[in-house]
Design an enzyme around this catalytic site. Structure first.
Site, PDB file in Angstrom:
ATOM      1  N   ASP A  35       1.050  -1.165   0.151  1.00 48.01           N
ATOM      2  CA  ASP A  35      -0.030  -0.088  -0.127  1.00 48.01           C
ATOM      3  C   ASP A  35       0.725   1.053  -0.147  1.00 48.01           C
ATOM      4  O   ASP A  35       1.895   1.226   0.273  1.00 48.01           O
ATOM      5  CB  ASP A  35      -1.033   0.032   1.216  1.00 48.01           C
ATOM      6  CG  ASP A  35      -1.748  -1.300   1.274  1.00 48.01           C
ATOM      7  OD1 ASP A  35      -2.261  -1.753   0.138  1.00 48.01           O
ATOM      8  OD2 ASP A  35      -2.035  -1.685   2.533  1.00 48.01           O
ATOM      9  N   LYS A  36       0.502   2.232  -0.573  1.00 46.69           N
ATOM     10  CA  LYS A  36       1.004   3.438  -0.669  1.00 46.69           C
ATOM     11  C   LYS A  36       1.700   4.105   0.627  1.00 46.69           C
ATOM     12  O   LYS A  36       3.034   4.283   0.692  1.00 46.69           O
ATOM     13  CB  LYS A  36       0.090   4.722  -1.218  1.00 46.69           C
ATOM     14  CG  LYS A  36       0.942   6.043  -1.236  1.00 46.69           C
ATOM     15  CD  LYS A  36       0.023   7.111  -1.838  1.00 46.69           C
ATOM     16  CE  LYS A  36       0.838   8.375  -1.922  1.00 46.69           C
ATOM     17  NZ  LYS A  36       0.029   9.505  -2.498  1.00 46.69           N
TER      18      LYS A  36
END
Length: 239
Positions: free
Chosen positions: A103-104
């Site tokens: 995830d970012k």
């Protein structure tokens, strides 16, 4: 493979620069000068030299990155900076891609390669390659949570996860834990803790199987895998 693509992939310049090398007569195939960029070669069989130096062909590239929390795990994006965008040009020419995704806002171990078969085997649920995360969690993580994770928990969409191995490093108002899971559902670690009434405030992937994030890599830095690391990945995915 076309000779201009081979030379560009091996770091001899852009396609335009490689055409200049060919035109100037600096490139030889099996001892014979070659000027056409369209000529096809077998890089495993043909001897290609540039200005007398042998071109050592590499088909694949294998990188370990310490992913920062502001990059997305993708090859390209019109609005966001990707993990590929920060690679050096000599690595980008191999057209690599991230193995799986982080995830970012998740930091840590990310493998990047252009080896599609290895990528598939590492991310296949059938292989059960464990991914270990370090997390800071808002809330007191208890042995009860360890037991629940070991049995799998039900996420907000009704999906019941495979068992996860939860290790408590410290337990207080904010707890620190390590969690090993063999799946990669969307925001899975965060959603597993939400299922037991807690919130992840920091997340870092530190291991894939027994491959450990190199502590010397600063956020945003990367290096090639060692021969031993690559051999390990090949062995566990061939089981």
């Amino acid at each position: 493979m076309r000779i201009d693509k081979l030379l560009a992939n091996m770091g001899y310049g852009t396609r335009k620069e490689v055409k200049g090398l060919l035109k100037s007569g600096h490139v030889r195939i099996n001892g014979e000068p070659e000027k056409s960029p369209k000529t096809h070669v077998d890089p495993k069989e043909d001897l290609v030299t540039v200005m007398g130096d042998e071109v050592e062909y590499r088909e694949y590239i294998y990188l370990m990155m310490n992913k920062p929390g502001d990059l997305i795990s993708a090859t390209e994006d019109p609005h966001e900076t990707t993990v590929i965008d920060i690679l050096q040009p000599e690595d980008i020419v191999f057209e690599p891609f991230p193995v799986g995704r982080l995830d970012k806002d998740t930091e840590g171990l990310l493998l990047i390669t252009n080896d599609g078969q290895l990528n598939h085997r590492l991310t296949s649920p059938k292989k059960d390659v464990g991914k270990t995360y370090f997390a800071r969690v808002e809330g007191k993580v208890t042995e009860s949570d360890v037991e629940k994770f070991a049995a799998g928990v039900t996420l907000d969409d009704g999906y019941h996860t495979k068992p996860g191995e939860l290790v408590i490093l410290s337990s207080d108002e904010f707890s620190e834990i390590e969690l090993t899971i063999t799946e990669g559902k969307f925001h899975q670690v965060k959603r597993m803790f939400e299922a037991v009434g807690k919130k992840v405030v920091y997340l870092q992937r530190i291991k894939m199987g027994e491959l450990v994030l190199d502590e010397e890599l600063e956020l945003g830095e990367y290096r090639e895998l060692t021969d031993e690391e690559l051999e390990y990945l090949m062995n566990i995915t061939n089981l």
